[in-house]
Motif scaffolding. Sequence first.
Motif, short mmCIF file in Angstrom:
data_model
loop_
_atom_site.label_atom_id
_atom_site.label_comp_id
_atom_site.label_asym_id
_atom_site.label_seq_id
_atom_site.Cartn_x
_atom_site.Cartn_y
_atom_site.Cartn_z
N GLU A 241 0.94 6.44 -7.07
CA GLU A 241 -0.02 7.22 -7.48
C GLU A 241 -0.05 8.49 -7.47
O GLU A 241 -0.38 9.34 -8.14
CB GLU A 241 -1.35 6.72 -6.84
CG GLU A 241 -2.00 5.29 -7.27
CD GLU A 241 -3.15 4.74 -6.54
OE1 GLU A 241 -3.20 5.16 -5.18
OE2 GLU A 241 -3.61 3.73 -7.11
N GLU A 242 0.71 8.99 -6.11
CA GLU A 242 1.16 10.51 -5.87
C GLU A 242 1.84 11.05 -7.04
O GLU A 242 1.75 12.00 -7.37
CB GLU A 242 1.72 10.75 -4.53
CG GLU A 242 0.81 10.43 -3.59
CD GLU A 242 1.55 10.56 -2.04
OE1 GLU A 242 2.65 10.76 -1.83
OE2 GLU A 242 0.66 10.76 -1.20
N GLU B 72 0.94 -1.28 -0.01
CA GLU B 72 -0.06 -0.08 -0.15
C GLU B 72 0.75 1.45 0.02
O GLU B 72 0.35 2.38 -0.44
CB GLU B 72 -1.07 0.03 1.19
CG GLU B 72 -2.06 -1.16 0.86
CD GLU B 72 -3.06 -1.14 2.30
OE1 GLU B 72 -2.79 -0.83 3.17
OE2 GLU B 72 -4.00 -1.84 1.99
N LYS C 206 0.74 3.97 -2.97
CA LYS C 206 0.63 5.30 -2.54
C LYS C 206 1.48 6.32 -3.35
O LYS C 206 1.28 7.43 -3.84
CB LYS C 206 0.40 5.64 -1.00
CG LYS C 206 0.16 7.21 -0.81
CD LYS C 206 -0.04 7.26 0.76
CE LYS C 206 -0.20 8.62 1.27
NZ LYS C 206 -0.03 8.96 2.42
N GLN C 207 2.79 5.99 -3.19
CA GLN C 207 3.89 6.74 -3.68
C GLN C 207 3.81 6.83 -5.24
O GLN C 207 3.85 7.92 -5.65
CB GLN C 207 5.28 6.37 -3.33
CG GLN C 207 5.54 6.51 -1.92
CD GLN C 207 6.83 5.84 -1.79
OE1 GLN C 207 7.24 4.52 -1.77
NE2 GLN C 207 7.97 6.57 -0.93
#
Length: 122
Positions: free
Chosen positions: A113-114, A106, A110-111
């Motif tokens: 997608e950012e 996860e 997250k990294q």
Amino acid sequence: MSDLKNLAETLVNLTVKDVNELATILKDEYGIEPAAAAVVMAAGGAGEAAEEKTEFDVILKSAGASKLAIVKLVKDLTGAGLKEAKDIVDGAPAPIKEGISKDEAEALKKQLEEAGAEVELK
């Protein structure tokens, strides 16, 4: 008390087919309606839910608009060389990391997608 524990263990380990048969028996022989049997079915499904997945794969589906930033991020996250990271990004959908914990997966997702990538966990 041990009889109740054995009964509870038996109920939790029932298959869906067994639960359906139990519901039929309860209805036909004891007059207990299926709504009450649904509680038994829910208890039967609890044993299956206990087998939660522990290893995840992070799959890069698309680099998005900022391909260069994603290549650099993949390089940093995987420890791969620049060419290998570029090959991973160019070959999307491609695995970034495989067999990692849920938390790590996860965090990577997250990294990425950012930074603008499209990522999937499997």
